[in-house]
Design an enzyme around this catalytic site. Structure first.
Site, short mmCIF file in Angstrom:
data_model
loop_
_atom_site.label_atom_id
_atom_site.label_comp_id
_atom_site.label_asym_id
_atom_site.label_seq_id
_atom_site.Cartn_x
_atom_site.Cartn_y
_atom_site.Cartn_z
CB CYS A 1 -1.03 -0.04 1.12
SG CYS A 1 -1.69 1.66 1.34
CG HIS B 1 -7.22 8.88 -0.24
ND1 HIS B 1 -7.26 7.93 -0.31
CD2 HIS B 1 -7.62 9.77 -0.98
CE1 HIS B 1 -7.43 7.58 -1.67
NE2 HIS B 1 -7.90 8.92 -2.30
CG HIS C 1 -8.84 14.10 -2.60
ND1 HIS C 1 -7.89 14.13 -3.61
CD2 HIS C 1 -9.48 12.85 -2.75
CE1 HIS C 1 -8.06 12.83 -3.95
NE2 HIS C 1 -8.98 12.10 -3.26
#
Ligand code: DGP
Length: 112
Positions: free
Chosen positions: A3, A98, A100
């Site tokens: 990853c 995640h 942004h």
């Protein structure tokens, strides 16, 4: 497990960090879509938003608790957009959860 964001989080791959503590990391996106575009990740590997649950969601709260501090550090004063893409259809290309954080231009809505 292979990853890229785990490798960034544990320092194997160097990156341009904006904020770091023991639980999360914020760093500049490699392919910025706005004048300011960073990614905020949990250091713990969570594949995607489908895998957030009562046991691991504290780190998500922690990310959002730190976003104002990160935005101020970056000099963002006129708003920002937070995006999470979950799954291929939504545009998720990296399989490590995640967010942004984007700023520095106007964003349209609805998003494409
Ligand atoms: P998403 O498409 O939502 O999965 O967003 C993945 C983002 O990650 C994309 O904007 C490009 C960025 N990215 C991919 N690989 C790297 C990397 O190795 N370093 C950095 N800084 N960003 C990366």
């Amino acid at each position: 497990m292979d990853c890229i964001f785990c490798a960034i989080a544990n320092g194997e791959i160097p990156t341009n960090k904006v904020y770091e503590d023991d639980k999360i990391l914020a760093f500049y996106d490699l392919e910025p879509q706005a004048p300011v575009h960073i990614l905020i990740i949990p250091k713990e590997h969570i594949k995607w938003a489908y895998d957030v649950n009562e046991e691991n969601s504290q780190v998500i709260a922690h990310i959002f608790a730190k976003i104002p501090e990160i935005a101020k550090k970056l000099g963002i004063e006129d708003g920002f957009r937070i995006v999470n893409n979950c799954g291929a259809l939504a545009g998720q290309s990296v399989q490590h959860l995640h967010f942004h954080l984007m700023a520095g231009r106007a964003f349209t809505w609805p998003a494409g």
